[in-house]
Design a protein around this motif. Structure first.
Motif, PDB file in Angstrom:
ATOM      1  N   GLY A 565      37.402 -26.999  56.111  1.00 28.45           N
ATOM      2  CA  GLY A 565      37.497 -25.561  55.919  1.00 28.45           C
ATOM      3  C   GLY A 565      36.450 -25.045  54.953  1.00 28.45           C
ATOM      4  O   GLY A 565      35.403 -25.656  54.732  1.00 28.45           O
ATOM      5  N   SER A 566      36.722 -23.893  54.353  1.00 28.97           N
ATOM      6  CA  SER A 566      35.829 -23.269  53.384  1.00 28.97           C
ATOM      7  C   SER A 566      36.603 -22.882  52.144  1.00 28.97           C
ATOM      8  O   SER A 566      37.824 -22.688  52.189  1.00 28.97           O
ATOM      9  CB  SER A 566      35.153 -22.022  53.974  1.00 28.97           C
ATOM     10  N   PHE A 567      35.895 -22.758  51.041  1.00 28.87           N
ATOM     11  CA  PHE A 567      36.516 -22.384  49.776  1.00 28.87           C
ATOM     12  C   PHE A 567      35.696 -21.272  49.139  1.00 28.87           C
ATOM     13  O   PHE A 567      34.472 -21.387  48.999  1.00 28.87           O
ATOM     14  CB  PHE A 567      36.593 -23.584  48.831  1.00 28.87           C
ATOM     15  N   SER A 568      36.361 -20.188  48.763  1.00 25.85           N
ATOM     16  CA  SER A 568      35.687 -19.061  48.136  1.00 25.85           C
ATOM     17  C   SER A 568      35.698 -19.213  46.622  1.00 25.85           C
ATOM     18  O   SER A 568      36.758 -19.315  46.003  1.00 25.85           O
ATOM     19  CB  SER A 568      36.362 -17.738  48.530  1.00 25.85           C
ATOM     20  N   GLN A 569      34.510 -19.261  46.036  1.00 26.66           N
ATOM     21  CA  GLN A 569      34.386 -19.369  44.590  1.00 26.66           C
ATOM     22  C   GLN A 569      34.369 -18.008  43.897  1.00 26.66           C
ATOM     23  O   GLN A 569      34.351 -17.936  42.672  1.00 26.66           O
ATOM     24  CB  GLN A 569      33.095 -20.105  44.230  1.00 26.66           C
ATOM     25  N   GLY A 570      34.340 -16.948  44.676  1.00 23.85           N
ATOM     26  CA  GLY A 570      34.260 -15.620  44.075  1.00 23.85           C
ATOM     27  C   GLY A 570      32.813 -15.206  43.823  1.00 23.85           C
ATOM     28  O   GLY A 570      31.913 -15.584  44.558  1.00 23.85           O
ATOM     29  N   GLU A 571      32.600 -14.456  42.750  1.00 26.44           N
ATOM     30  CA  GLU A 571      31.277 -13.904  42.485  1.00 26.44           C
ATOM     31  C   GLU A 571      30.413 -14.894  41.720  1.00 26.44           C
ATOM     32  O   GLU A 571      30.900 -15.671  40.901  1.00 26.44           O
ATOM     33  CB  GLU A 571      31.407 -12.604  41.695  1.00 26.44           C
ATOM     34  N   SER A 572      29.103 -14.833  41.995  1.00 24.43           N
ATOM     35  CA  SER A 572      28.148 -15.670  41.275  1.00 24.43           C
ATOM     36  C   SER A 572      26.778 -15.006  41.341  1.00 24.43           C
ATOM     37  O   SER A 572      26.587 -14.029  42.065  1.00 24.43           O
ATOM     38  CB  SER A 572      28.081 -17.077  41.869  1.00 24.43           C
ATOM     39  N   ARG A 573      25.839 -15.555  40.589  1.00 22.42           N
ATOM     40  CA  ARG A 573      24.473 -15.063  40.657  1.00 22.42           C
ATOM     41  C   ARG A 573      23.508 -16.230  40.512  1.00 22.42           C
ATOM     42  O   ARG A 573      23.792 -17.241  39.864  1.00 22.42           O
ATOM     43  CB  ARG A 573      24.203 -14.028  39.574  1.00 22.42           C
ATOM     44  N   VAL A 574      22.364 -16.090  41.167  1.00 22.04           N
ATOM     45  CA  VAL A 574      21.288 -17.074  41.095  1.00 22.04           C
ATOM     46  C   VAL A 574      20.000 -16.315  40.826  1.00 22.04           C
ATOM     47  O   VAL A 574      19.721 -15.297  41.462  1.00 22.04           O
ATOM     48  CB  VAL A 574      21.156 -17.868  42.412  1.00 22.04           C
ATOM     49  N   GLN A 575      19.228 -16.803  39.868  1.00 23.91           N
ATOM     50  CA  GLN A 575      17.957 -16.171  39.567  1.00 23.91           C
ATOM     51  C   GLN A 575      16.925 -17.255  39.265  1.00 23.91           C
ATOM     52  O   GLN A 575      17.273 -18.379  38.873  1.00 23.91           O
ATOM     53  CB  GLN A 575      18.086 -15.227  38.369  1.00 23.91           C
ATOM     54  N   GLY A 576      15.659 -16.914  39.462  1.00 28.92           N
ATOM     55  CA  GLY A 576      14.657 -17.926  39.210  1.00 28.92           C
ATOM     56  C   GLY A 576      13.241 -17.434  39.407  1.00 28.92           C
ATOM     57  O   GLY A 576      12.988 -16.252  39.684  1.00 28.92           O
ATOM     58  N   ILE A 577      12.310 -18.377  39.256  1.00 30.31           N
ATOM     59  CA  ILE A 577      10.882 -18.105  39.370  1.00 30.31           C
ATOM     60  C   ILE A 577      10.260 -19.182  40.245  1.00 30.31           C
ATOM     61  O   ILE A 577      10.556 -20.368  40.103  1.00 30.31           O
ATOM     62  CB  ILE A 577      10.191 -18.102  37.987  1.00 30.31           C
ATOM     63  N   GLU A 578       9.394 -18.758  41.153  1.00 33.15           N
ATOM     64  CA  GLU A 578       8.613 -19.667  41.978  1.00 33.15           C
ATOM     65  C   GLU A 578       7.135 -19.469  41.666  1.00 33.15           C
ATOM     66  O   GLU A 578       6.664 -18.330  41.614  1.00 33.15           O
ATOM     67  CB  GLU A 578       8.844 -19.400  43.466  1.00 33.15           C
ATOM     68  N   ALA A 579       6.420 -20.550  41.443  1.00 31.31           N
ATOM     69  CA  ALA A 579       4.991 -20.461  41.136  1.00 31.31           C
ATOM     70  C   ALA A 579       4.227 -21.505  41.918  1.00 31.31           C
ATOM     71  O   ALA A 579       4.704 -22.629  42.108  1.00 31.31           O
ATOM     72  CB  ALA A 579       4.750 -20.644  39.641  1.00 31.31           C
ATOM     73  N   LEU A 580       3.042 -21.134  42.373  1.00 31.67           N
ATOM     74  CA  LEU A 580       2.179 -22.040  43.118  1.00 31.67           C
ATOM     75  C   LEU A 580       0.729 -21.716  42.802  1.00 31.67           C
ATOM     76  O   LEU A 580       0.344 -20.537  42.684  1.00 31.67           O
ATOM     77  CB  LEU A 580       2.439 -21.919  44.617  1.00 31.67           C
ATOM     78  N   ILE A 581      -0.097 -22.739  42.676  1.00 35.64           N
ATOM     79  CA  ILE A 581      -1.535 -22.546  42.508  1.00 35.64           C
ATOM     80  C   ILE A 581      -2.259 -23.701  43.172  1.00 35.64           C
ATOM     81  O   ILE A 581      -1.826 -24.855  43.092  1.00 35.64           O
ATOM     82  CB  ILE A 581      -1.933 -22.424  41.014  1.00 35.64           C
ATOM     83  N   GLY A 582      -3.332 -23.393  43.862  1.00 34.11           N
ATOM     84  CA  GLY A 582      -4.108 -24.419  44.540  1.00 34.11           C
ATOM     85  C   GLY A 582      -5.583 -24.060  44.563  1.00 34.11           C
ATOM     86  O   GLY A 582      -5.961 -22.876  44.598  1.00 34.11           O
ATOM     87  N   HIS A 583      -6.436 -25.069  44.504  1.00 32.72           N
ATOM     88  CA  HIS A 583      -7.874 -24.850  44.550  1.00 32.72           C
ATOM     89  C   HIS A 583      -8.537 -26.116  45.074  1.00 32.72           C
ATOM     90  O   HIS A 583      -8.083 -27.235  44.802  1.00 32.72           O
ATOM     91  CB  HIS A 583      -8.429 -24.521  43.164  1.00 32.72           C
ATOM     92  N   GLU A 584      -9.621 -25.962  45.834  1.00 27.96           N
ATOM     93  CA  GLU A 584     -10.404 -27.101  46.285  1.00 27.96           C
ATOM     94  C   GLU A 584     -11.767 -27.056  45.617  1.00 27.96           C
ATOM     95  O   GLU A 584     -12.582 -26.153  45.872  1.00 27.96           O
ATOM     96  CB  GLU A 584     -10.544 -27.120  47.805  1.00 27.96           C
ATOM     97  N   PHE A 585     -12.007 -28.014  44.746  1.00 32.05           N
ATOM     98  CA  PHE A 585     -13.272 -28.106  44.028  1.00 32.05           C
ATOM     99  C   PHE A 585     -14.294 -28.835  44.897  1.00 32.05           C
ATOM    100  O   PHE A 585     -13.979 -29.847  45.528  1.00 32.05           O
ATOM    101  CB  PHE A 585     -13.082 -28.864  42.709  1.00 32.05           C
TER     102      PHE A 585
END
Length: 727
Positions: A565-585
């Protein structure tokens, strides 16, 4: 529910229509959801494409190792090979990838995406030619999971000319792999046939047993394209695909105590000797692309997937792990095969059917002085999972210091319980409309609206003949999911992006009547940079869950310890940061140094105490790492040779919601892990290339999972060597 589609669905779905001559590359675009990295950069939200060339650098066959190269994506390892991945996106939950929309060539691939979304089937990743990860508002074009993200796996495309490839590989633990394909195209027909076969004895050893712990998996794929002459005034194209796969893997749910893990992480207890997964899968797809003129195109797709599995595995031994971790010497002796033990081995036998008909219309037009790319889509889908799961009882008998297994009884003789004798069904209508508006040369706005109407039923039977219904539960879900995203191009290669959308993850059919689905409002804001050989991205995301739902299973028990079955945990929040950098020398003498790094920070917590008190305000979310990072760097001389190093880091994770309440969390956390992989290749001729790789160079093994029954390690140091030949 209405009568299921017949097997003639594919034939009925092919629609004939008129279309001007078009380059046949357009049909290939219909098998993807994003395209290339340039297309991803133009979307009003976070999107990433891992190309065939990037996959080729590290020669990975475990999708988890590729997932860590995409920011915002995290995973929970289980068997070391990625046979049944656990992937999550932006805090959506990673258990069996059940909160992520998974597709192959744009078609839903989970065994039962609505009735049982847990991905117990996963295609062999070694045959894939690309991976697309979509997040943000544009996710509303797909579904049913629209909270975190969608992943589309690209299979080998039909080549534009007669060509093929054979890749062979051998590795430690008697591992072997072969991937071979051949295809050709003419003006009105194209095809490709392919196989991917992989086997290994496994890196674990079962105590007091000579049975192997590896797997043998085989995939076969065939594609056919039929089209009218490209020079004709009327153009038709039909793409057909058939695939078949089977797997026999000696995998178990039974892990280790921490004491035994520290002594040898690559051992298994004798009680898991008989454990194995046996699967078979058939997939069918027909897609017809029509372009009525340069501005209007229609796509119709019909699909059917059949999957059957039996995971014969020891059940109910998790309590012995807990007791032994707490110091119980008797429990420890039972696990180690030093004393007698009676336990069950369950036939986790299930048959799945998933099928549907999908229609999409694209219209490019000018309205109010602005360019509009309008897409309308609708899909009818139905799926079911049939569980008939008898339980066998064995006794571990110790004689002369060695254990043996003696069969005792089976519930096939005594009658199985209704929880192991049930059918779960789902019927879903979904529709969406999206309008990509080029307001001016710099500003693009995309508005989206999705509608999901889902009916699910779970029927449990109290007798093996299924003449008596023990319980029936029904759930109806209807949700409108709006979204909007925008990009704004600044000078210097900088693009700003932002968006908000309402996402949903349906509850499982076994939930209580009329349980609410998981609902969240998801925000993202950030910027991309692309200039020459440099690209970068920085995005912040925030998800506000008005109802957080866990889908319960033995593999990933819910916070209230439920396994169905399923279980309801109620209210929640998720927050975050995603970062990416790339270069070809670029260096002298034709040398180049490609470098790419990404990092994801995620913070999630329960914001309201559940009604039953099982989760409290401030509790953490399960299997959600705070930090995930990856660095890949290489040295390459054109097509002659290359070497690459990949360093991946995954933070420790809590396995339950109580982990951060201040009590002793020794046995409720995984361990952080840093893994270094090396790979290299050398061109023997213009058509042949030798490669080698070493996974986990420093042989660093940690507890990467504790669910469901004990500690599990990642893959130890393993060396591979192979040859790839084009023809």
């Amino acid at each position: 529910m209405p009568t299921p589609f017949s097997r003639n669905l594919l034939a009925l779905a092919v629609i004939s229509a008129s279309v001007p001559a078009m380059a046949q590359e357009q049909s290939l675009d219909e098998l993807v959801i994003i395209g290339d990295e340039a297309s991803a950069s133009a979307l009003p939200g976070s999107a990433h494409v891992v190309s065939d060339e990037e996959l080729d650098t590290m020669k990975y066959t475990d999708v988890h190792q590729v997932a860590r190269q995409v920011p915002g994506v995290y995973f929970q390892e289980e068997d070391g090979y990625g046979l049944r991945p656990n992937i999550g996106i932006r805090g959506s939950g990673s258990g069996r990838s059940g909160k992520v929309t998974l597709m192959e060539d744009g078609v839903l691939m989970a065994p039962a995406p609505y009735a049982a979304p847990a991905a117990y089937y996963f295609p062999s990743f070694g045959r894939m030619s690309g991976v697309e990860v979509l997040k943000g508002p544009d996710l509303l074009r797909y579904g049913p999971q629209t909270v975190g993200g969608a992943i589309n796996f690209r299979s080998t495309p039909i080549p534009q000319e007669a060509s093929g490839n054979v890749t062979t590989e051998i590795a430690e633990d008697s591992s072997k792999r072969i991937h071979a394909w051949y295809g050709a195209s003419r003006e009105q027909v194209g095809f490709v046939v392919e196989t991917h076969q992989q086997e290994t004895d496994g890196f674990k050893d079962i105590r007091d047993s000579d049975r192997e712990t590896g797997f043998d998996k085989q995939d076969f794929v065939a594609k056919l394209r039929l089209n009218s002459p490209l020079s004709a005034d009327v153009y038709h194209q039909l793409d057909l695909k058939v695939d078949y796969s089977e797997e026999l893997s000696n995998e178990t749910y039974l892990g280790l105590t921490d004491e035994d893990f520290d002594a040898d992480p690559n051992q298994r207890y004798f009680a898991s000797e008989r454990d194995n997964m046996d699967t078979k899968r058939n997939g069918y797809m027909a897609r017809h692309l029509v372009e009525l003129n340069n501005d209007v195109s229609l796509t119709t797709t019909a699909y059917r997937n059949e999957f059957e599995r039996n995971w014969y595995k020891a059940a109910g031994l998790g309590s012995l792990i807990d007791d032994a971790n707490a110091g119980d010497v008797t429990a420890r002796a039972k696990l180690r095969g030093e004393t007698n033990l009676e336990f069950d081995i369950k036939n986790n036998n299930r048959e799945y059917v998933s099928q549907g008909l999908d229609f999409k219309a694209d219209w490019n037009t000018e309205l109010a002085g602005m360019s509009h790319g309008i897409t309308f889509g609708t899909r009818y889908h139905e799926d079911e999972v049939d569980r008939f799961q008898p339980v066998d009882t064995y006794e571990q008998v110790v004689s002369n210091g060695r254990p043996t297994l003696a069969f005792q009884s089976s519930t096939l003789d005594t009658g199985i319980s209704s929880s192991n004798n049930r059918i779960e069904e789902a019927e879903a209508w979904s529709s969406f409309i999206a309008d990509r508006i080029d307001v001016n040369d710099r500003l693009t706005v995309t508005t989206l609206l999705r509608y999901e109407d889902i009916e699910t039923t779970e029927t449990r039977y109290s007798d093996q003949a299924r003449t008596t219904v023990d319980r029936e539960r029904n759930n109806d879900t209807s949700e409108w999911l709006p979204g909007v995203g925008a990009t704004y191009d600044l000078d210097g290669g900088i693009t700003l992006l932002g968006g908000v959308h309402r996402g949903m993850a349906p509850a499982s059919p076994g939930s209580k009547d009329n349980v609410e689905p998981e609902i969240s409002v998801n925000y993202e804001l950030g910027a991309r940079f692309s200039r020459g050989a440099t690209r970068a991205e920085l995005i912040g995301f925030y998800s506000d869950y008005s109802n957080t739902v866990e889908n319960c299973s033995v593999a990933t028990p819910c916070s209230n310890d439920a396994t169905a079955g399923s279980f309801s945990q109620g209210e929640s929040r998720v927050q975050g940061i995603e970062a990416l950098i790339g270069h070809e020398f670029t260096l002298a003498n034709g040398l180049s140094v490609p470098v790419e790094a990404n990092w994801t920070f995620t913070d999630g917590e329960i914001t309201e105490t559940a009604d039953d008190g099982s989760v409290l305000k401030g509790d953490n979310l399960t299997y959600l790492p705070e930090h995930v990072a990856n660095l890949r760097a290489g040295l390459r001389q054109g097509d002659q040779w290359d070497v690459y190093a990949n360093v991946g880091f995954v933070d420790s994770m809590c396995i339950d919601n109580t982990c951060e309440r201040g009590d002793d969390n020794t046995f409720s956390e995984t361990e952080s892990l840093t893994v270094v992989d090396l790979s290299g290749s050398y061109a023997l001729t213009s058509n042949a290339r030798m490669f080698a790789k070493v996974a986990n160079v420093f042989d660093d093994q940690k507890i990467v999972a504790r669910s469901p029954d004990g500690a599990r390690p990642n893959l130890p140091r393993t060396g591979y060597v192979g040859v790839s030949v084009d023809f």
